[in-house]
Design a protein around this motif. Structure first.
Motif, PDB file in Angstrom:
ATOM      1  N   SER A   1      40.381  40.921  27.559  1.00  0.00           N
ATOM      2  CA  SER A   1      41.693  40.839  26.920  1.00  0.00           C
ATOM      3  C   SER A   1      41.754  41.552  25.567  1.00  0.00           C
ATOM      4  O   SER A   1      42.828  41.824  25.056  1.00  0.00           O
ATOM      5  N   GLN A   2      40.574  41.868  24.996  1.00  0.00           N
ATOM      6  CA  GLN A   2      40.535  42.148  23.559  1.00  0.00           C
ATOM      7  C   GLN A   2      40.461  43.617  23.160  1.00  0.00           C
ATOM      8  O   GLN A   2      40.241  43.919  22.007  1.00  0.00           O
ATOM      9  N   LYS A   3      40.635  44.523  24.131  1.00  0.00           N
ATOM     10  CA  LYS A   3      40.498  45.947  23.767  1.00  0.00           C
ATOM     11  C   LYS A   3      41.871  46.597  23.778  1.00  0.00           C
ATOM     12  O   LYS A   3      42.673  46.307  22.900  1.00  0.00           O
ATOM     13  N   ALA A   4      42.184  47.444  24.791  1.00  0.00           N
ATOM     14  CA  ALA A   4      43.505  48.084  24.773  1.00  0.00           C
ATOM     15  C   ALA A   4      44.617  47.086  25.052  1.00  0.00           C
ATOM     16  O   ALA A   4      45.786  47.363  24.767  1.00  0.00           O
TER      17      ALA A   4
ATOM     18  N   GLY B   1      37.269  33.137  29.795  1.00  0.00           N
ATOM     19  CA  GLY B   1      36.026  33.601  29.182  1.00  0.00           C
ATOM     20  C   GLY B   1      36.117  35.078  28.853  1.00  0.00           C
ATOM     21  O   GLY B   1      37.140  35.720  29.085  1.00  0.00           O
ATOM     22  N   SER B   2      35.049  35.614  28.320  1.00  0.00           N
ATOM     23  CA  SER B   2      35.050  37.020  27.899  1.00  0.00           C
ATOM     24  C   SER B   2      34.751  37.930  29.091  1.00  0.00           C
ATOM     25  O   SER B   2      34.615  37.464  30.230  1.00  0.00           O
ATOM     26  N   GLY B   3      34.637  39.215  28.833  1.00  0.00           N
ATOM     27  CA  GLY B   3      34.343  40.182  29.893  1.00  0.00           C
ATOM     28  C   GLY B   3      33.101  39.803  30.694  1.00  0.00           C
ATOM     29  O   GLY B   3      33.067  39.967  31.922  1.00  0.00           O
ATOM     30  N   HIS B   4      32.099  39.256  30.010  1.00  0.00           N
ATOM     31  CA  HIS B   4      30.882  38.842  30.714  1.00  0.00           C
ATOM     32  C   HIS B   4      31.159  37.776  31.776  1.00  0.00           C
ATOM     33  O   HIS B   4      30.475  37.718  32.792  1.00  0.00           O
ATOM     34  N   THR B   5      32.139  36.931  31.522  1.00  0.00           N
ATOM     35  CA  THR B   5      32.487  35.888  32.490  1.00  0.00           C
ATOM     36  C   THR B   5      32.969  36.525  33.781  1.00  0.00           C
ATOM     37  O   THR B   5      32.594  36.113  34.881  1.00  0.00           O
TER      38      THR B   5
ATOM     39  N   ILE C   1      24.715  50.192  28.041  1.00  0.00           N
ATOM     40  CA  ILE C   1      24.282  48.779  28.081  1.00  0.00           C
ATOM     41  C   ILE C   1      24.898  47.983  29.235  1.00  0.00           C
ATOM     42  O   ILE C   1      24.298  47.022  29.730  1.00  0.00           O
ATOM     43  N   TRP C   2      26.079  48.371  29.723  1.00  0.00           N
ATOM     44  CA  TRP C   2      26.790  47.486  30.659  1.00  0.00           C
ATOM     45  C   TRP C   2      26.130  47.442  32.020  1.00  0.00           C
ATOM     46  O   TRP C   2      26.070  46.380  32.650  1.00  0.00           O
ATOM     47  N   GLY C   3      25.598  48.567  32.471  1.00  0.00           N
ATOM     48  CA  GLY C   3      24.808  48.559  33.707  1.00  0.00           C
ATOM     49  C   GLY C   3      23.552  47.721  33.518  1.00  0.00           C
ATOM     50  O   GLY C   3      23.151  46.970  34.419  1.00  0.00           O
TER      51      GLY C   3
ATOM     52  N   VAL D   1      33.621  47.556  39.714  1.00  0.00           N
ATOM     53  CA  VAL D   1      33.844  48.428  38.545  1.00  0.00           C
ATOM     54  C   VAL D   1      34.188  47.600  37.300  1.00  0.00           C
ATOM     55  O   VAL D   1      34.987  46.667  37.364  1.00  0.00           O
ATOM     56  N   ASP D   2      33.572  47.973  36.188  1.00  0.00           N
ATOM     57  CA  ASP D   2      33.846  47.381  34.878  1.00  0.00           C
ATOM     58  C   ASP D   2      34.860  48.257  34.144  1.00  0.00           C
ATOM     59  O   ASP D   2      34.580  49.440  33.890  1.00  0.00           O
ATOM     60  N   SER D   3      36.025  47.674  33.837  1.00  0.00           N
ATOM     61  CA  SER D   3      37.024  48.456  33.078  1.00  0.00           C
ATOM     62  C   SER D   3      37.355  47.756  31.756  1.00  0.00           C
ATOM     63  O   SER D   3      38.459  47.921  31.234  1.00  0.00           O
TER      64      SER D   3
ATOM     65  N   HIS E   1      33.454  52.007  34.331  1.00  0.00           N
ATOM     66  CA  HIS E   1      34.456  53.069  34.176  1.00  0.00           C
ATOM     67  C   HIS E   1      34.452  53.606  32.745  1.00  0.00           C
ATOM     68  O   HIS E   1      34.288  54.799  32.526  1.00  0.00           O
ATOM     69  N   GLY E   2      34.596  52.701  31.770  1.00  0.00           N
ATOM     70  CA  GLY E   2      34.572  53.145  30.367  1.00  0.00           C
ATOM     71  C   GLY E   2      33.306  52.619  29.708  1.00  0.00           C
ATOM     72  O   GLY E   2      33.227  51.448  29.360  1.00  0.00           O
ATOM     73  N   GLU E   3      32.299  53.457  29.574  1.00  0.00           N
ATOM     74  CA  GLU E   3      31.032  53.013  28.984  1.00  0.00           C
ATOM     75  C   GLU E   3      31.187  53.021  27.463  1.00  0.00           C
ATOM     76  O   GLU E   3      31.046  54.057  26.809  1.00  0.00           O
ATOM     77  N   SER E   4      31.470  51.856  26.919  1.00  0.00           N
ATOM     78  CA  SER E   4      31.791  51.783  25.494  1.00  0.00           C
ATOM     79  C   SER E   4      30.564  51.982  24.607  1.00  0.00           C
ATOM     80  O   SER E   4      30.707  52.319  23.435  1.00  0.00           O
ATOM     81  N   SER E   5      29.360  51.773  25.134  1.00  0.00           N
ATOM     82  CA  SER E   5      28.186  52.007  24.289  1.00  0.00           C
ATOM     83  C   SER E   5      27.911  53.502  24.149  1.00  0.00           C
ATOM     84  O   SER E   5      27.294  53.944  23.185  1.00  0.00           O
TER      85      SER E   5
HETATM   86  N1  PMP Z   1      31.899  45.910  29.562  1.00  0.00           N
HETATM   87  C1  PMP Z   1      32.280  46.797  28.638  1.00  0.00           C
HETATM   88  C2  PMP Z   1      32.490  48.218  29.039  1.00  0.00           C
HETATM   89  C3  PMP Z   1      32.491  46.397  27.308  1.00  0.00           C
HETATM   90  O1  PMP Z   1      32.859  47.299  26.391  1.00  0.00           O
HETATM   91  C4  PMP Z   1      32.307  45.041  26.971  1.00  0.00           C
HETATM   92  C5  PMP Z   1      32.546  44.520  25.561  1.00  0.00           C
HETATM   93  N2  PMP Z   1      32.149  45.330  24.535  1.00  0.00           N
HETATM   94  C6  PMP Z   1      31.898  44.155  27.979  1.00  0.00           C
HETATM   95  C7  PMP Z   1      31.721  44.614  29.260  1.00  0.00           C
HETATM   96  C8  PMP Z   1      31.644  42.712  27.693  1.00  0.00           C
HETATM   97  O2  PMP Z   1      32.804  42.057  27.366  1.00  0.00           O
HETATM   98  P1  PMP Z   1      32.778  40.740  26.430  1.00  0.00           P
HETATM   99  O3  PMP Z   1      32.156  41.144  25.137  1.00  0.00           O
HETATM  100  O4  PMP Z   1      34.226  40.397  26.335  1.00  0.00           O
HETATM  101  O5  PMP Z   1      31.986  39.720  27.171  1.00  0.00           O
END
Ligand code: PMP
Length: 378
Positions: A207-210, A80-84, A107-109, A182-184, A155-159
């Motif tokens: 899997s889909q970033k770096a 699954g994705s990061g959310h999983t 947004i991640w917090g 921790v979310d990386s 760790h890396g707040e992408s928003s």
């Molecule tokens: N945490 C961070 C820091 C993210 O950047 C993302 C994806 N943009 C997620 C969680 C969620 O990952 P996904 O979209 O793969 O579910």
């Protein structure tokens, strides 16, 4: 003529070809997937319970242990994705009614707080506006006050484009008998992180970033402390089932691709990867300032090398800029997400995409957009 037994006809759209154009994926993810990883994902399927697949899963486990810098045995790739992985971590560490402390600076917090609430946890938050970070003193005060079973930090707040300082936080969590999650997802491979040395109890990524894999698999690792602090037995045995008995049909192609992603990182070396991301990000930042743009995160040390946030230039509509760049340069850059919508533009140059040549492409495209997009007279 024989009458058909189906009342719903085949959809016309599916009778045409698949349209998936080539694009420069220079937003916050997914990134472009290099041919070697695409090829790995395109190999013929084998069974998820075949001997070779267990070997591949073990390669993946070792690759994640390297990328996370951990010796944890409970290191897997979730389907699954990061959310999983985010959910997997929370469901395995938090019981209804337990206090959980979530640091929110994007947004991640917010997401983690929402999932923890749905589990029934007693969620306490530490909040900053996007771009803000938490001092160790602030974190310790909140730990002492709320006595959470788990503390979450991105760790890396992408928003927001912020990389959070990590030193000492894991120690504080140990002192206050709390797990450190921790979310990386947006930082792994692009900014230094040491799971074991920094006393991180649960760490996950995507899997889909770096890592440049296709979206859909999510590395996650738990250390032995997770057993100590109220570990729900059912979930634990389910997780352990991944190794021994039957659990579920994993995304075989996604695992082939992830193995290759981790192999590329192993060949390059983590330190080289961190260095490259920093160098390219700094080069991009200089170029953006050269265009008259302002970076959203002021402190250079807090800028996430993987995802750069640019303050929306005065007078411009961010949507027009991202649409222009997509239309005329076939390039994805994005606006903000969650609380940073309307505050920033986001550019991600990660892994395979991380080069000065690509930074130059972004600068050309943005320079062009600034010339051609409508500028209001505010
Ligand atoms: N945490 C961070 C820091 C993210 O950047 C993302 C994806 N943009 C997620 C969680 C969620 O990952 P996904 O979209 O793969 O579910």
């Amino acid at each position: 003529c024989a009458s058909s037994s189906v009342s719903i006809p085949p959809p016309r759209c599916l009778l045409g070809p698949l349209e998936a154009p080539l694009r420069y994926m220079f937003g916050p993810g997914p990134s472009n997937v290099p041919p070697r990883i695409l090829a790995a994902g395109g190999r013929p399927i084998i069974g998820h319970m075949h001997e070779e697949m267990f070997e591949i899963m073990d390669d993946i486990k070792q690759g994640i242990q390297y990328a996370f810098q951990t010796q944890n045995n409970m290191t897997i790739a979730a389907s699954g994705s990061g959310h999983t992985a985010m959910e997997c971590a929370l469901f395995n560490c938090v019981e209804p009614g337990e206090p959980v402390l979530v640091a929110i600076n994007g947004i991640w917090g917010e997401r983690v707080a929402e999932i923890a609430r749905r589990i029934g946890a007693d969620v306490k938050t530490l909040v900053k506006t996007p771009g803000g970070y938490f001092t160790n003193e602030e974190i310790e005060q909140a730990l002492a006050k709320h006595k959470p079973v788990l503390f979450f930090l991105t760790h890396g707040e992408s928003s927001a484009g912020l990389v959070h300082p990590m030193d000492g936080i894991g120690d504080l969590c140990r002192k206050h008998n709390c797990l450190f999650l921790v979310d990386s997802v947006a930082s792994l491979g692009g900014a230094s992180l040491f799971m074991d040395k920094q006393n991180i109890d649960i760490l996950y990524t995507g899997s889909q970033k770096a890592l440049n894999g296709p979206p859909g698999t999510a590395p996650v690792s738990f250390n032995d402390r997770v057993h100590v602090v109220n570990y729900p037995v059912v979930s634990k045995s389910e997780l352990l089932g991944c190794w021994g008995g039957y659990h579920h049909t994993g995304p075989v192609s996604g695992f082939f691709a992830l193995r290759e992603s981790l192999a590329i990182l192993a060949e390059m070396g983590l330190e080289n990867s961190w260095k490259l991301h920093k160098e390219v990000a700094e080069y991009l930042h200089e170029g953006l300032e050269g265009l008259g743009l302002k970076l959203f995160v002021q402190d250079k040390n807090l800028r996430l090398p993987c995802v750069t946030t640019i303050a929306i230039p005065v007078g411009y509509n961010w949507r027009e800029i991202t649409q222009y760049v997509m239309k005329h340069h076939r390039m994805e850059i994005t606006g903000g997400l969650g609380p940073s919508v309307g505050m920033v533009l986001r550019v991600g140059l990660m892994g395979y995409n991380c080069s000065k040549t690509n930074a130059d492409k972004v600068l050309v495209a943005l320079g062009d957009a600034l010339k051609h997009c409508h500028k209001s007279k505010v």
